[in-house]
Design an enzyme around this catalytic site. Structure first.
Site, mmCIF file in Angstrom:
data_model
loop_
_atom_site.group_PDB
_atom_site.id
_atom_site.type_symbol
_atom_site.label_atom_id
_atom_site.label_comp_id
_atom_site.label_asym_id
_atom_site.label_seq_id
_atom_site.Cartn_x
_atom_site.Cartn_y
_atom_site.Cartn_z
ATOM 1 N N SER A 200 34.189 10.160 20.338
ATOM 2 C CA SER A 200 33.792 11.044 21.445
ATOM 3 C C SER A 200 34.814 11.157 22.564
ATOM 4 O O SER A 200 34.572 11.887 23.535
ATOM 5 C CB SER A 200 32.446 10.586 22.022
ATOM 6 N N LYS B 144 35.641 14.633 23.560
ATOM 7 C CA LYS B 144 34.937 15.442 24.557
ATOM 8 C C LYS B 144 35.738 15.648 25.833
ATOM 9 O O LYS B 144 35.419 16.530 26.633
ATOM 10 C CB LYS B 144 33.575 14.816 24.863
ATOM 11 N N SER C 76 27.359 11.376 26.659
ATOM 12 C CA SER C 76 28.156 11.817 25.504
ATOM 13 C C SER C 76 27.326 12.652 24.543
ATOM 14 O O SER C 76 27.314 12.413 23.331
ATOM 15 C CB SER C 76 28.756 10.602 24.774
ATOM 16 N N LYS D 274 35.704 8.145 29.862
ATOM 17 C CA LYS D 274 34.961 8.523 28.649
ATOM 18 C C LYS D 274 34.984 7.409 27.623
ATOM 19 O O LYS D 274 36.005 6.758 27.405
ATOM 20 C CB LYS D 274 35.574 9.792 28.039
#
Length: 319
Positions: free
Chosen positions: A105, A108, A161, A270
């Protein structure tokens, strides 16, 4: 005439010897070198590289900076990692910085950048049937067919997320097609001069064909932290937002382990996880005028390792 020919021959032999000596010692012709801002991909896998031959981005980190200012050894190191200055791109510590790996992820971050490029602030995002067919992590309460503010959806993308938020945002930014949006992601990677990055989805849930390296992810992180629409989001531990569901509010928690543990000065960014990628984390923090970032790929304990690296980085920056 004979003397002139002998001189020319001697010069030619000298140049040839120098060229062979250069290659024997691992060199390469100047025009064949990888741009210094990203470094040679000596640690990479045999994967086609996006952006090869493109001018390096001003956001690229400097991998040719000599001896790293900080020294850290882990008993169980991550597969790849980097500590860098968010403002200057100076590298403070590295471990396999150009090794190509799945990134889960962390994908993202690029999704958010492309959305900010293509969807104006204040716009609405429709919750599509495709978004509700997501797998993995998600916001989980998106009401089908409703139009949600893009700012709220970006919170859903970056804090918990949400793969459902990623799909809905991708479709909004690319005229209904996530496939087209992924093409935009790869085009932006190429424009940024990223050398080991390729995307195959907006969410990162698919590891196949979705990869990057610590150096490229540092450049992406620097880009994210220059976008006010995103920096306001990624620094939040929690968010409560108006939402068209029962109760009228959406409660979101950030997965960032530094925010959860109260690490001083945390500003982002993140997390990511899949079986193939392991536990991944891009962390950013600030102390005074110094702003640092950490990239960890396949780390046994990303929260703890990020804290150790940031502590050493801030100490080195203060001396």
């Amino acid at each position: 005439m004979r003397r002139w020919l002998m001189s020319l021959l001697a010069v030619g032999l000298f140049a040839t010897a120098g060229y062979l000596f250069f290659f024997r010692d691992g060199g390469s012709p100047p025009q064949a070198r990888t741009p210094a801002a990203t470094g040679a991909l000596e640690d990479s896998t045999t994967t086609p590289l996006v952006g090869a031959g493109t001018a390096p981005s001003p956001l690229a980190v400097r991998l040719d900076s000599g001896v790293d200012p900080i020294k850290v050894k882990f008993k169980k190191p991550p597969k790849a990692a980097l500590v860098f200055d968010l403002d200057t791109g100076k590298v403070l510590w590295r471990h396999n910085p150009t090794k190509v790996l799945p990134i889960a992820s962390l994908t993202k971050m690029m999704t958010a950048l492309v959305v900010v490029d293509r969807v104006p602030e204040g716009s609405k995002v429709r919750v599509t049937k495709e978004a509700l067919r997501y797998t993995g992590s998600g916001v989980g309460v998106l009401p089908r067919g409703k139009w949600i503010g893009v700012n709220t959806m970006l919170h859903g993308l970056m804090l918990p997320s949400g793969n459902d938020a990623a799909i809905a945002l991708a479709q909004r930014a690319a005229g209904g097609s996530e496939k087209r949006f992924v093409r935009y992601m790869n085009e932006k990677a190429e424009q940024m001069g990223l050398l080991c990055t390729r995307f195959s989805s907006s969410s990162g849930i698919k590891d196949e064909g979705n990869h990057s390296c610590a150096a490229d992810l540092a450049a992406i992180a620097r880009a994210v932290m220059r976008e006010p629409r995103l920096t306001r989001i990624v620094k939040r531990k929690h968010a409560v937002l108006p939402f068209p569901i029962k109760g009228g509010k959406l409660w979101l928690n950030n997965h960032n382990p530094l925010l959860r543990s109260g690490y001083p000065g945390t500003t982002g960014l993140k997390t990511g996880y899949t079986d193939a990628a392991g536990r991944c984390f891009v962390a950013t923090a600030r102390r005074g005028a110094v702003k640092l970032g950490v990239v960890l790929l396949n780390s046994p304990d990303p929260g703890k390792q990020a804290q150790q690296l940031l502590d050493r980085g801030f100490k080195a920056s203060a001396t």
